[in-house]
Design a protein around this motif. Structure first.
Motif, PDB file in Angstrom:
ATOM      1  N   PRO A  39     -40.176 -27.437  47.229  1.00  0.00           N
ATOM      2  CA  PRO A  39     -39.003 -28.089  47.805  1.00  0.00           C
ATOM      3  C   PRO A  39     -37.776 -27.193  47.687  1.00  0.00           C
ATOM      4  N   SER A  40     -36.928 -27.244  48.691  1.00  0.00           N
ATOM      5  CA  SER A  40     -35.745 -26.394  48.709  1.00  0.00           C
ATOM      6  C   SER A  40     -34.885 -26.578  47.461  1.00  0.00           C
ATOM      7  N   ALA A  42     -42.712 -21.345  50.641  1.00  0.00           N
ATOM      8  CA  ALA A  42     -42.120 -22.243  51.626  1.00  0.00           C
ATOM      9  C   ALA A  42     -42.560 -21.856  53.033  1.00  0.00           C
ATOM     10  N   GLU A  43     -42.358 -22.791  53.942  1.00  0.00           N
ATOM     11  CA  GLU A  43     -42.552 -22.499  55.363  1.00  0.00           C
ATOM     12  C   GLU A  43     -41.190 -22.135  55.943  1.00  0.00           C
ATOM     13  N   TRP A  44     -41.094 -20.940  56.471  1.00  0.00           N
ATOM     14  CA  TRP A  44     -39.844 -20.416  57.012  1.00  0.00           C
ATOM     15  C   TRP A  44     -39.953 -20.361  58.530  1.00  0.00           C
ATOM     16  N   MET A  46     -36.126 -23.950  56.456  1.00  0.00           N
ATOM     17  CA  MET A  46     -37.003 -23.840  55.298  1.00  0.00           C
ATOM     18  C   MET A  46     -37.697 -25.185  55.128  1.00  0.00           C
ATOM     19  N   ASN A  47     -39.000 -25.176  55.225  1.00  0.00           N
ATOM     20  CA  ASN A  47     -39.781 -26.422  55.159  1.00  0.00           C
ATOM     21  C   ASN A  47     -39.301 -27.440  56.185  1.00  0.00           C
ATOM     22  N   GLY A  48     -38.966 -26.954  57.374  1.00  0.00           N
ATOM     23  CA  GLY A  48     -38.596 -27.829  58.478  1.00  0.00           C
ATOM     24  C   GLY A  48     -37.158 -28.285  58.501  1.00  0.00           C
ATOM     25  N   GLN A  49     -36.356 -27.892  57.514  1.00  0.00           N
ATOM     26  CA  GLN A  49     -34.962 -28.297  57.437  1.00  0.00           C
ATOM     27  C   GLN A  49     -34.059 -27.062  57.457  1.00  0.00           C
ATOM     28  N   PRO A  50     -32.807 -27.231  57.915  1.00  0.00           N
ATOM     29  CA  PRO A  50     -31.894 -26.087  57.888  1.00  0.00           C
ATOM     30  C   PRO A  50     -31.792 -25.514  56.475  1.00  0.00           C
ATOM     31  N   LEU A  51     -31.658 -24.212  56.402  1.00  0.00           N
ATOM     32  CA  LEU A  51     -31.514 -23.558  55.106  1.00  0.00           C
ATOM     33  C   LEU A  51     -30.364 -24.188  54.323  1.00  0.00           C
ATOM     34  N   PRO A  91     -26.444 -19.732  57.266  1.00  0.00           N
ATOM     35  CA  PRO A  91     -27.354 -20.345  58.234  1.00  0.00           C
ATOM     36  C   PRO A  91     -28.574 -19.496  58.592  1.00  0.00           C
ATOM     37  N   VAL A  92     -28.570 -18.185  58.223  1.00  0.00           N
ATOM     38  CA  VAL A  92     -29.678 -17.302  58.604  1.00  0.00           C
ATOM     39  C   VAL A  92     -30.033 -16.399  57.434  1.00  0.00           C
ATOM     40  N   ARG A  93     -31.310 -16.312  57.171  1.00  0.00           N
ATOM     41  CA  ARG A  93     -31.822 -15.410  56.143  1.00  0.00           C
ATOM     42  C   ARG A  93     -32.998 -14.638  56.717  1.00  0.00           C
ATOM     43  N   VAL A  94     -33.057 -13.340  56.443  1.00  0.00           N
ATOM     44  CA  VAL A  94     -34.230 -12.592  56.866  1.00  0.00           C
ATOM     45  C   VAL A  94     -35.352 -12.841  55.865  1.00  0.00           C
ATOM     46  N   ILE A  95     -36.514 -13.154  56.385  1.00  0.00           N
ATOM     47  CA  ILE A  95     -37.713 -13.353  55.566  1.00  0.00           C
ATOM     48  C   ILE A  95     -38.668 -12.206  55.849  1.00  0.00           C
ATOM     49  N   VAL A  96     -38.986 -11.453  54.797  1.00  0.00           N
ATOM     50  CA  VAL A  96     -39.873 -10.296  54.909  1.00  0.00           C
ATOM     51  C   VAL A  96     -41.118 -10.615  54.092  1.00  0.00           C
ATOM     52  N   PRO A  97     -42.124 -11.244  54.687  1.00  0.00           N
ATOM     53  CA  PRO A  97     -43.295 -11.694  53.916  1.00  0.00           C
ATOM     54  C   PRO A  97     -43.996 -10.550  53.201  1.00  0.00           C
ATOM     55  N   GLY A  98     -44.422 -10.824  51.970  1.00  0.00           N
ATOM     56  CA  GLY A  98     -45.167  -9.838  51.197  1.00  0.00           C
ATOM     57  C   GLY A  98     -44.315  -8.827  50.483  1.00  0.00           C
ATOM     58  N   VAL A  99     -42.988  -8.932  50.637  1.00  0.00           N
ATOM     59  CA  VAL A  99     -42.054  -7.942  50.105  1.00  0.00           C
ATOM     60  C   VAL A  99     -41.151  -8.611  49.072  1.00  0.00           C
TER      61      VAL A  99
END
Length: 570
Positions: free
Chosen positions: A227-228, A307-309, A369-374, A381-389
């Motif tokens: 959860p956020s 989380a789901e982004w 994030m998880n279906g809701q605004p960050l 309002p915006v974050r870069v998500i770099v999976p695995g990093v």
């Protein structure tokens, strides 16, 4: 080139105007700090917010003070000639054995040019910090406090207000100022963290200013998606206030048009959702520090979340801006946040172009994030998500993207978040010799029970729960548990994991195991866990051989000790 601007955010030109206007009043005297570049933003000075500006002045003291104390930690063996080993001394209080100075005199010692010295004050004390100016890892930021008080630092980083650090600062004591002047040095300053968001009380802070916290271990593994409100928080600076109506994201650099996007522009792109774990480089640092002290927040095993982004792909946005695959001269994509330090430099990081422009790399400009605004703590309002990093490259409050021929020059890319040999210490470290952390190694941790807990053994077994994860899109294929120090191992059962296959397996794996325990009631049991990923990488057995001065990459076996309080069943 378009300018990025948040109405309610302390932007670069605000910081400049405020520092220039208020520094004389606060006797900062940082005369040799070059502000010319920041003056390019003067056309926007009408948006200066006086209240936020005062807070940023406090932040300028804070980072300079942080650097000073960091240096002291690394040079704690030095003794000032005026400090008596026998006399009890209270840091920052009046010393009858030392001369008195006025703040006007202190302000004159603000530069090392022409053989000059740099003095600062803390409480009533005056300190000559000249010896560590050249060795300061933060460069000229320390000069922001030259000739003035570093006391606002303690407002920013309360974790550093410890007797040992104060005592080390006292070693450089040269005199006193009056109580009246000590009070006036900080009288016009406000807390830069006063407008930070509210946090869930279940989070366990490792520092309050800036706010950094992790959830309790048991809660961490209760849900596959964190959860956020209970996701670990890692902030380096005060959380910016960003007005979504005026938010702009600047895109510039090699092979792209200079583009400015607002939130509506980003919404026009196809939305992708990626389930990915984000982990701080210092997760589990508190365990490494038991081998030998390290610099950094004392994280437990919960500086990680899953989380789901959701948002547009970076690949699509850069292609739309004109970037072609294989563009000559491009090496990295740099990211800048809207959180800035006192010299108007934003938090920054970068990732290799091969990751940024790989459509299967799943780098996204997340707005949800998880279906809701960050939330604000997680980059609204915006974050870069770099999976695995590593989490440090997942820049929050994203304000600028630069396609570049080199890595980010940011301190957090060049002077932090790097690993070193156990033989490297603060006397011989050279951050230029080590690459910045990108993908993280395989890791696992026990979250239930917790270290030191009293447990009941049921039918001769102890139930254990935890997580495992590996960077670079590698899947966890096995988790091994032992309760007899490695004589016998038991394979854990996976209870939840990412459905994607490697090399796009970005999420963590939750696991459980029932481990046979022979200990009698009242006895102690030591439990170890290690994970194996899809490249058959596994965790090192102990921290001794992976110790590093920054306390990062803490992926040795996780070990806990529990006490058996009773037995049920057979």
């Amino acid at each position: 080139m378009a300018l990025r601007l948040m109405i309610s955010l302390p932007s670069k030109q605000r910081c400049l105007g405020v520092y220039q206007n208020l520094m004389p009043m606060a006797s900062l005297g940082a005369r040799n700090v070059n502000y010319q570049e920041r003056q390019n933003y003067s056309s926007r000075s009408e948006r200066i917010n006086e209240r936020r500006s005062k807070k940023l002045l406090v932040l300028s003291f804070g980072i300079a003070g942080a650097a000073a104390v960091s240096w002291l930690l690394h040079h704690q063996g030095k003794k000032h000639q005026n400090v008596s080993a026998s006399a009890p001394i209270v840091p920052g209080m009046k010393r009858l054995d030392l001369p008195s100075y006025t703040m006007e005199e202190v302000a004159k010692h603000s530069s090392v040019e022409n053989g000059g010295k740099v003095w600062v004050t803390y409480g009533i004390g005056v300190y000559d910090i000249t010896p560590f100016i050249d060795q300061h890892p933060g460069g000229d930021k320390i000069l922001l406090a030259a000739g003035g008080s570093v006391e606002p630092f303690w407002m920013l980083y309360g974790v550093h207000k410890e007797p040992g650090i104060l005592a080390m600062l006292e070693q450089y004591r040269i005199g006193n100022i009056s109580e009246e002047e000590a009070k006036s040095a900080t009288s016009n300053m406000e807390d830069p963290y006063a407008v930070d968001p509210r946090r869930h009380p279940a989070l366990k802070p490792s520092s309050l200013k800036p706010y950094n916290a992790e959830p309790p271990p048991g809660l961490l593994v209760d849900s596959f998606l964190s959860p956020s409100d209970l996701f670990y928080v890692r902030n380096h600076l005060p959380v910016p206030e960003v007005d979504p109506a005026t938010y702009e994201l600047e895109i510039t650099g090699i092979g792209v048009k200079n583009v400015t996007l607002n939130l509506k522009d980003l919404e026009r792109y196809k939305t992708y959702s990626v389930t990915a774990a984000i982990q701080c480089a210092g997760n589990r640092r508190s365990e490494m520090s038991k081998v030998k002290p390290v610099k950094g927040l004392a994280w437990g095993q919960c500086a990680i979340g899953n989380a789901e982004w959701s948002g547009p792909r970076l690949y699509d946005v850069l292609r739309d801006a004109g970037l072609k695959e294989g563009q000559p001269g491009v090496q990295h994509v740099q990211f800048e946040g809207l959180d800035t330090d006192p010299t108007n430099v934003p938090y920054g990081a970068s990732i290799p172009i091969e990751k940024a422009m790989d459509p299967n790399g799943d780098v996204i400009l997340a707005t949800k994030m998880n279906g809701q605004p960050l939330s604000r703590d997680h980059g609204f309002p915006v974050r870069v998500i770099v999976p695995g990093v590593v989490g440090a490259r997942n820049v929050k409050w994203l304000g600028k993207i630069t396609v570049s021929g080199k890595e980010s020059d940011s301190h957090w890319q060049q002077g932090d978040y790097k690993g070193f040999s156990p033989s490297v210490d603060w006397n011989n470290v050279d951050f230029s010799k080590s690459p910045a952390i990108q993908e993280l190694p395989v890791i696992s941790a026990i979250c239930d029970p917790v270290d030191g807990e009293s447990v009941t053994i049921t039918n001769g077994k102890l139930k254990v729960r935890g997580y495992a994860w590996s960077g670079g899109g590698r899947e966890i294929i096995r988790v091994d548990i032992t309760a007899d120090k490695g004589k016998t191992w038991h394979v854990a059962e996976f209870t939840a994991k990412d459905s994607r296959k490697p090399p796009r397996h970005w999420g963590w794996t939750l696991w459980t195991a029932e481990v046979p325990v022979e200990a009698k009631t009242g006895g102690e049991v030591e439990i170890w866990v290690k994970a194996v990923d899809s490249s058959y990488n596994t965790q090192p057995e102990s921290f001794e051989n992976i110790w590093n001065l920054r306390g990062v990459l803490n992926n040795a076996y996780h070990r806990i000790r529990v006490n058996t309080k009773g037995r049920k069943g057979k």
